[in-house]
Design an enzyme around this catalytic site. Sequence first.
Site, PDB file in Angstrom:
ATOM      1  N   TYR A  98       0.821  -1.208   0.000  1.00 46.42           N
ATOM      2  CA  TYR A  98       0.000   0.000   0.000  1.00 46.42           C
ATOM      3  C   TYR A  98       0.860   1.265   0.000  1.00 46.42           C
ATOM      4  CZ  TYR A  98      -4.361  -2.554   0.535  1.00 46.42           C
ATOM      5  OH  TYR A  98      -5.441  -3.375   0.310  1.00 46.42           O
ATOM      6  N   GLU A 140      -8.048  -7.354   5.414  1.00 49.94           N
ATOM      7  CA  GLU A 140      -7.283  -8.414   4.749  1.00 49.94           C
ATOM      8  C   GLU A 140      -6.487  -9.244   5.749  1.00 49.94           C
ATOM      9  OE1 GLU A 140      -5.074  -6.190   1.824  1.00 49.94           O
ATOM     10  OE2 GLU A 140      -6.944  -5.396   0.992  1.00 49.94           O
TER      11      GLU A 140
END
Length: 395
Positions: A98, A140
């Site tokens: 990310y 996640e």
Amino acid sequence: MLSEQSTATVRATLPAVGGALGTITERFYAGLFAAHPELLRDLFNRGNQAAGTQRQALAGSVAAFATHLLEHPGQRPDAMLRRIAHKHASLGVAPEQYAVVHEHLFAAIAEVLGDAVTPEVAAAWDEVYWLMANALIAVEQRLREERGGHTWRTWEVVERVAETEDVATFRLRPADGGPVREFLAGQYVSVRVALADGARQKRQYSLSGVPGPGLRQISVKRVRESGAPAGEVSNHLHAHVRVGDVLELSEPYGDLVLDAASDTPLLLASAGIGVTPMTAMLAHLADSGHRAPVTVVHGDRSPAAHALRADHQAYAGKLPDAAVHFWYEHDAPADAHSGLVDLTGVAVAPGTHAYLCGPLPFMRAVRTQLIAKGVAPADVHYEVFGPDLWLAGQD
């Protein structure tokens, strides 16, 4: 959620940022893959990149998330986040990636919008990004922990069945002989294959039935679109994978799962290869003794193109209160309809929960007809194969 100062800035700049998101995401992916070619080779779907659908999906999800923050400041769009998180977790997206995405996305924003990206604007959109990213990372991580951590497991093909000219079913068992986790009807697995150019591409395929204890089953449609890399994994599986070969699979993921009490009427609507999660759902309903009404709807080019047609009929036949409606564009038999799916004459019980899978135009049309028949919009659930363009403002 979003701070008061950032809310004002995002509200003022959303039209400009939203209007440029298509160009921004195009520049973003170009910069990302130039710096990290391994991501295109081994993580991202090269077919979706070539077609531009991944760019549309990313732009749509960012815009949808920002809009939700403005319109519902006390809420988080958990349904959207959960759908993305399941796909990311099945592919093995790592938390540290990310930060890489952030670097190249904000470089693209600055490149496209130029002087309009003041420090205040950059800080506000940075807050939007990390609210979304950190929420996804947390979901996640939880999904991976529920499955014992994300690992790729080797499975051996024990049976291959030609369902139609373009659809093959692969039944697999763990090569290590270990136990197999249960899955929820409607979920999918990621399949990772090594291609001729050295890439290790991943694709997600619904678990299309319950083949027996300790087994998994996927049904793969060969994508015949011309021009690489469209359909490169499906064509690889069709051309090269036989009984005795091995594949790498993830654990099951996906949020389009049956969540209804035994007295809830259901409608399962599919078109084409969208039949795969529906057969698994029907198998589950038959095994669990579901007694409420179940309406089965499917559209296809012809009976010969209808993958898993025998399973579709057989599982529905095991239910005490099931109605089956098939539509075929060509060669429709006497017990089916000709043409495209049309629910005008289909009875839909009050309180029905509907599950849809197929091309977007099909699902939009069915959803519209169901709502007109009194089905609550919140009770219409869908699955998209590939990038979720429904989130990209296509609804």
